[in-house]
Design an enzyme around this catalytic site. Structure first.
Site, mmCIF file in Angstrom:
data_model
loop_
_atom_site.group_PDB
_atom_site.id
_atom_site.type_symbol
_atom_site.label_atom_id
_atom_site.label_comp_id
_atom_site.label_asym_id
_atom_site.label_seq_id
_atom_site.Cartn_x
_atom_site.Cartn_y
_atom_site.Cartn_z
ATOM 1 N N GLU A 116 -7.014 -12.546 3.082
ATOM 2 C CA GLU A 116 -6.258 -11.296 2.484
ATOM 3 C C GLU A 116 -6.383 -10.707 4.064
ATOM 4 O OE1 GLU A 116 -8.257 -9.489 -1.188
ATOM 5 O OE2 GLU A 116 -9.829 -10.515 0.258
ATOM 6 N N ARG A 146 -12.790 -0.247 -1.484
ATOM 7 C CA ARG A 146 -13.119 -1.279 0.126
ATOM 8 C C ARG A 146 -11.844 -1.024 0.581
ATOM 9 N NH1 ARG A 146 -13.019 -6.281 2.118
ATOM 10 N NH2 ARG A 146 -14.657 -7.526 -0.035
#
Length: 779
Positions: A728, A325
């Site tokens: 997030e 990621r």
């Protein structure tokens, strides 16, 4: 019995979703009555478990363990070692490299070697200090640089390639390069790691765990105890914070509690001391980033070459997904015509780093913003101009990993709106004026974007289940596979179910997440908790509702268009019934009033081996403008004002989303300014308490803090009520603070890129300031 139709509006606007309703546990949180695991009534005879470790050992072979004084200490019932594990001595998520209890080798300072089981927690803690563990030490590998020199990794290197950076870089009009260090972060959840295990019949085990992943707790406990998964039930009603630190790293403590319960036949509880928690558990990954960027004379990027060197710790844990990621977000919001993005997952003799809110994305984005700032400084243009120049657009909308950015126009529109609402350009002039008039204090200003991909990049995790019962009194039982850690997931899912049934929220009973009710769940992570679980719950509610509609249509000879649910009523043509009345009639008619809903995110096609496909269902966007003041004599810094505009689609609950945005930003600001992890040269964590590790406090929140939700057309993807994830992405809004600090330091020597690392503590700021002054003196 029918009710009068007056004042019944069952076909109007949404009643429960897109409303700022209070968190389901808000009052209990304020009153202190919300029950966490350590608040639960302990069964009579509950024992307490405390992990033991070699406090001076870093890395080495164990050649003697003497636990006799531990066993003979007052109140001690058992002392557990690896020899007591009937099953497999492993608590890892996937790779089998995380022993529950160390045996022949200690791999980092803080690794658990034994566990004391005693009548009281205090007795267990005192007894654990009596252990004598002798090791033959080896030289520890502690930093990314150490690991590169030793060529030690926890998994193979990985890369994305787009175009031809080998030809694009030399063809650029200018090439810039640099290195930056990005620090890790301690989760510092209010509720530490805790678990309580209760033995059940026939070797079964009930485990209460503060975990984001109950199914993994079930798997791990079963594996360690040597029993089938079906013999273990994991349950969690709520956590006092998780932030990723309880996605995989709750496993070990649940396993130890269960192992003690299996051995003694009594309920056993383990609650880590805060210092032990910080020493023994993993953090956000820290990185050394080596970057090179080629651009034209206007500042438009031509080619990028970035290498991320990650300190993963002693085992793999979740480092595969975290580092992937980081790579996925190394573009931030910018188009790279030619790109090489590389990652090395380095093994070090430190705690195994793990998931943390943003899951590697913040580190990737920060590296991208460093390159943008460097281009702006070297070309003499404003950083915002360079950012907008390099945004994805209709012609340039393909990421380095091949996924199109379909909502690129949202990013530009959002940034332009905050550019205007924050009065960016007038404030830029004011900052320049202030800096010209002040020799010691310097201001900085930055407006940075966020583009964050929503979905698990491991395809199989993009699924969820929910169990919904409609009772004959019109009340609803709700259970789903997600976990509540303060983020309001249960509240949002309950709102969705209430909306579907047309009932008020007091009719919906939220119950604890339990692996015997909803099996095989994914972790509550990747910002997908609501996307997955609310959709599963909605499908369950709709299935029950469809059965009722079919029954009503047959019973009252009408079509579906004549049947409406709302205000705890069911409107059938010209008649109105309570939902309870309809549920009773359906029960008598033997209509099933329960359903297990299931949802799998569509369109996820990512293939990691071939580096092709679509890893994300959609992107969430945001923008933040931060103004800071630094003291060039001390390195002290204050955040003067922050403006945020964030895209949550059509919010299910604006109040909860605003809270998530504010909290995420402040947590990100802490990571980038005050939260510094320090290991000594022996591999011992020295910042393992709030006295030495500084998270943001109320006084650190910007006094002028303006947060708004972006008003757009909603999520174009078919998410629940067209909402977008919010957990997030707000963390990365804090990049604006770091970039503003960089901007202030850059004002000391225009045209020179500061050597500022994260976190930008006063010491780091002073180091960068002094370096800028030295360079200016030699020009």
């Amino acid at each position: 019995m029918t009710a009068p139709l007056e004042h019944l509006d069952l076909t109007g606007p949404l009643k429960q979703v897109r409303k700022s309703l209070p968190h389901d546990s808000a009052e209990k949180h304020v009153r202190g009555t919300a029950e966490y695991i350590d608040d639960m009534v302990e069964p009579v005879g509950t024992l307490h478990v405390v992990p033991g470790w070699a406090k001076d050992a870093v890395r080495g072979s164990v050649h003697a363990i003497d636990l006799e004084d531990v066993r003979s200490a007052p109140g001690v019932v058992e002392v557990l070692t690896a020899a007591d594990i009937r099953g497999i001595n492993d608590c890892s998520s996937a790779f089998g490299d995380d022993p529950v209890l160390a045996e022949k080798e200690i791999l980092f300072n803080g690794q658990v070697v034994f566990a004391v089981v005693a009548e009281t927690r205090e007795a267990a803690r005192k007894a654990a200090l009596n252990a004598k563990i002798e090791i033959t030490p080896s030289t520890p590998i502690l930093t990314p640089d150490d690991a590169v020199d030793a060529d030690t990794t926890v998994m193979p290197d990985y890369q994305f390639r787009r175009g031809s950076p080998e030809t694009g870089m030399p063809a650029s009009e200018a090439v810039l390069s640099g290195t930056m260090y990005i620090g890790g972060q301690e989760h510092f959840y209010l509720e530490g790691q805790v678990a309580m295990a209760l033995p059940q019949e026939d070797g079964g085990m009930l485990v209460y765990s503060s975990t984001q992943h109950p199914t993994e707790i079930q798997h791990t406990v079963a594996k360690v105890l040597g029993v089938p998964d079906a013999a273990v039930t994991a349950e969690v009603r709520r956590m006092g914070g998780g932030f990723g630190g309880k996605e995989s790293q709750a496993n070990q403590w649940a396993a130890l509690a269960a192992l003690a319960a299996q051995k003694t036949g009594r309920a056993c509880k383990l609650r880590l001391d805060r210092d032990d928690d910080m020493i023994m558990t993993g953090k956000r990954h820290d990185f050394k980033v080596e970057w090179k960027v080629g651009h034209d004379g206007s500042g438009k990027i031509r080619a990028v070459d970035i290498q991320f060197l990650a300190r993963c710790g002693y085992s793999a844990d979740l480092s595969l997904g975290v580092n992937d990621r980081t790579m996925f977000h190394a573009d931030s919001s910018y188009f790279y015509p030619d790109a090489l993005i590389r990652s090395r997952r380095l093994r070090t003799d430190t705690c195994s780093n793990t998931a943390f809110r943003g899951f590697g994305g913040p580190q990737g984005m920060l590296a991208a913003e460093r390159m943008i700032d460097a281009i702006a400084i070297k070309t003499g243009r404003d950083p915002l101009e360079i950012r907008k120049l390099n945004f994805y657009d209709a012609e340039h909308n393909l990421t380095p990993y091949g996924m199109p950015v379909e909502e690129h126009e949202v990013m530009l529109d959002l940034v332009e709106k905050i550019e205007e609402s924050s009065d960016y350009w007038n404030r830029r002039e004011e900052v320049a004026r202030f800096n010209s008039e002040n020799a010691v204090l310097k201001k900085g200003l930055a407006l940075t974007p966020v583009k964050f991909g929503i979905s698990f990049t491991l395809k199989q995790l993009n699924q969820a289940g929910a169990l919904v019962h409609l009772y004959t009194d019109g009340s609803v039982h709700l259970n789903h596979g997600g976990t509540e850690m303060g983020q309001g997931l249960n509240q949002k899912v309950a709102q969705v179910v209430a909306e579907e049934f047309g009932v008020t929220l007091d009719k919906v009973r939220i119950t604890a997440t339990n692996t015997s009710k909803v099996p095989n769940t994914a972790p509550t992570a990747a910002s997908s908790g609501t996307d997955l679980n609310a959709m599963a719950a909605r499908k369950a509610a709709r299935e029950i509702k469809d059965r009722l509609i079919a029954y009503i249509g047959e019973q009252y000879q009408c079509g579906p268009e004549a049947i409406h649910f709302g205000d705890n009523k069911v409107l059938v043509g010209e008649q109105a019934f309570s939902l309870a009345e309809i549920a009773k009639q359906a029960f008598v008619a033997r209509i099933q009033l329960s359903h297990a809903g299931y949802y799998a995110t569509p369109g996820i096609t990512w293939d990691r081996e071939s580096v092709t496909g679509r890893p994300f269902f959609y992107f969430a966007f945001g923008g933040a403008c931060a103004e800071v003041t630094i003291d060039t004599m001390t390195g002290e810094m204050s955040v003067d004002r922050v403006d945020i505009l964030h895209d949550v689609g059509h919010s299910l609950n604006p109040a909860i989303d605003l809270g998530q945005i504010e909290g995420g930003f402040v947590q990100g600001m802490g990571w980038l300014t005050t939260e510094e992890l320090v290991w000594d040269d022996k591999g011992r964590l020295r910042t393992h308490a709030p006295s030495t590790y500084k998270i943001p406090t109320a006084s650190d929140v910007p006094e002028d803090f303006r947060v708004d939700l972006y008003e757009g057309e909603g999520n174009p993807q078919a998410t629940v009520y067209r909402s977008k994830a919010v957990g997030e992405p707000p963390v990365m809004l804090a990049n604006s603070v770091f970039c503003a600090i960089n901007d202030a330091v850059a004002s000391l020597n225009p045209g020179e890129v500061p050597s500022l690392d994260a976190p930008a503590t006063p010491e780091a700021i002073m180091k960068a300031v002094q370096d800028m002054r030295r360079r200016k003196a030699t020009q």
